[in-house]
Enzyme design. Structure first.
Site, short mmCIF file in Angstrom:
data_model
loop_
_atom_site.label_atom_id
_atom_site.label_comp_id
_atom_site.label_asym_id
_atom_site.label_seq_id
_atom_site.Cartn_x
_atom_site.Cartn_y
_atom_site.Cartn_z
CE LYS A 81 -3.93 1.90 2.67
NZ LYS A 81 -4.77 1.68 3.87
CB SER A 108 -8.27 3.25 2.97
OG SER A 108 -7.36 2.70 3.92
CB SER A 128 -8.20 0.25 5.76
OG SER A 128 -8.96 1.41 5.70
N1 GLN Z 1 -12.99 3.27 6.62
C1 GLN Z 1 -12.39 3.73 7.83
C2 GLN Z 1 -12.09 5.20 7.71
O1 GLN Z 1 -12.43 5.76 6.74
C3 GLN Z 1 -11.18 2.93 8.14
C4 GLN Z 1 -9.96 3.37 7.44
C5 GLN Z 1 -8.76 2.56 7.75
O2 GLN Z 1 -8.84 1.51 8.37
N2 GLN Z 1 -7.63 3.09 7.36
O3 GLN Z 1 -11.50 5.80 8.56
#
Ligand code: GLN
Length: 486
Positions: free
Chosen positions: A75, A150, A174
């Site tokens: 990532k 994400s 994420s």
């Molecule tokens: N979807 C969650 C957010 O928008 C989790 C994001 C993540 O785990 N980086 O914060």
């Protein structure tokens, strides 16, 4: 090819590291137009590394390394020396960190080949990958749909069989949520299990680097490599790293699985519910005892998470000022103007929303009402889990309330987007491990994932339970957009 296949073929002399890398690179390049999973593909670096491995191999040395010649995608918020680390943001566009994250050092020492950097929501903020400043990622099961987020690029790259393993980051789901939406395994470890050194900070008390793989064994092996104490991250623990692979015994006798019934109510898609219910029955058939548990504060988890995560983000993102890293706005006449314009032009809408929310909940007058209150409820939630784990070894829930949704479906409604995280944010708030395993396809042929949560340091148990399910109900389906088999 999963890791085991790569190792066998390497040992048998059917393949060398170069051929493995070449295949992953070609697949990454060819599928990127359709999927948009990669922001950078490092053909030259990956082939050079493969050449080194082949030269050092002489016989079967690299097949003896735990991840010898295994291509890995990373990532774009995890630092790899020489490659970009844009975090899906304009403000870090062109930033090339001069060092490796600890997880990357460990992967490389174990023989892995980094093939490129994957697309993600800007600074890992999002659940659909649509907040990337560059381009969205498409789900290999249906390219009109999101891969989740994400870490959407990493999930899509593994689901499409470009690489067997990828790293993501999980602050509130994420890794687990995109794994679920893409039909693969996703693991978020106990806080402190994997070093955060070299992971660009979002919510420091929640962030963990996580692993995507096509099966539990590959995820377990990869975790054995990257886990453990790191003097560069004071929040890593000394707890010994077990051999996670040897835990995959298939034994479910005496296992107790907890079901928090109140989380199976409104808002849960019918196909998802049916699949997770069926998985519970599979566990029962395997000899596990199924018990009801309660998590009375789970209903506050989204609110608590979006207070704590935004508070921490507003502080962590203060460092992007146009001076120290990456992008700087042009034609500013004063320092303040330079800061303001850099951040205005460099950050996208969701990141700005979170910086504003975070600044607000931390500001004097509101701190007690929001931030402090959220921290208190976080403690209550942690206690809920501790109590639940007195009655069971792991808790089962859906990973995500729905299957993959359409691109654009939720972009205008941040709250609807945040609600995707209902099952995943609790683990980050409590610091406990969680993993997502595929448990079937919906009627529309989209993958469904179930989540297993366990007490701190229970990764071995979670892997064992996940593996036992995988053996009983193998998930063999492949997405329509997928690299050719070799
Ligand atoms: N979807 C969650 C957010 O928008 C989790 C994001 C993540 O785990 N980086 O914060």
């Amino acid at each position: 090819m999963n890791i085991e296949t790569i190792r066998t073929r390497l040992a048998g002399g059917e393949l060398d590291a170069r051929a493995v890398a070449e295949r992953a690179l070609t697949a990454a390049e060819e599928l990127n137009e359709t999927l948009g999973a990669f922001l950078q593909i490092d053909r030259a670096g990956a082939l050079a590394r493969a050449g080194e491995l082949d030269a050092g191999r002489q016989g079967d040395e690299s097949s003896a390394q735990p991840l010898g010649a295994v291509p890995v995608a990373v990532k774009d918020n995890i630092c790899v020396r020489g490659l970009q680390a844009s975090c899906g943001s304009r403000i870090l566009g062109g930033y090339h960190p001069p060092y490796n994250a600890t997880a990357i050092e460990r992967l490389r020492d174990a023989g892995a080949i980094i093939v490129g950097k994957t697309n993600c929501d800007e600074f890992a903020m999002g659940s659909s990958n649509e907040n990337s400043a560059y381009h969205p990622v498409r789900n290999p099961w249906d390219t009109a749909r999101v891969p989740g987020g994400s870490s959407g690029g990493s999930a899509a790259a593994v689901a499409a069989r470009i690489v067997p393993v990828a790293l993501g980051s999980d602050t509130g789901g994420s890794v687990r949520q995109p794994a679920s939406l893409c039909g693969i395994v996703g693991v978020k470890t106990t806080y402190g299990r994997v070093s955060r050194y070299g992971l660009v900070a979002f919510g420091s008390s929640l962030d963990q680097i996580g692993i995507f793989a096509t099966n539990t064994a590959d995820a377990a092996l990869t975790l054995s490599v990257i886990a453990g104490r790191d003097p560069r991250d004071a929040t890593t623990a000394d707890t010994p790293v077990p051999d996670y692979v040897s835990e995959l015994t298939g034994d479910m006798r005496d296992a107790r699985i907890g079901v928090p019934r109140e989380l199976f109510g409104a808002g849960l898609d019918a196909d998802v519910r049916a699949s997770v219910e069926a998985a519970i029955e599979t566990y029962r058939a395997l000899g596990a005892e199924v018990v009801d548990v309660e998590l009375p504060h789970a209903k506050y988890a989204i609110a608590v998470y979006y207070i704590i995560a935004t508070a921490e983000a507003s502080s962590n993102l203060a460092r992007y000022d146009g001076v120290r890293y990456g992008f700087r706005a042009e034609e500013s006449h004063t320092l303040r103007e330079m800061y303001r314009r850099t951040r205005e032009e460099g950050f996208g809408a969701e990141v700005k929303r979170r910086i504003m929310l975070g600044t607000y909940v931390l500001s004097s007058g509101y701190y007690d009402a929001y931030y402090l209150k959220a921290q208190k409820v976080r403690t209550l939630l942690k206690q809920d889990f501790a109590r639940a784990f007195e009655r069971c070894d792991a808790i089962i829930t859906p990973t995500s309330p729905t299957t993959a949704f359409l691109l654009g479906e939720k972009t205008d409604d941040p709250l609807a987007m945040y609600l995707n995280d209902i099952y995943t944010v609790t683990a980050n708030l409590a610091g406990i491990p969680g993993l997502s395993v595929p448990c079937g396809l919906s009627q529309a042929k989209l993958p469904i994932g179930m989540q297993l949560l366990g007490p701190h340091w229970s990764e071995p148990t979670l892997f064992r339970f996940a593996h036992a399910y995988e053996q009983a109900q193998p998930f063999d389906a492949r997405p329509p957009v997928s690299a050719e088999e070799q």
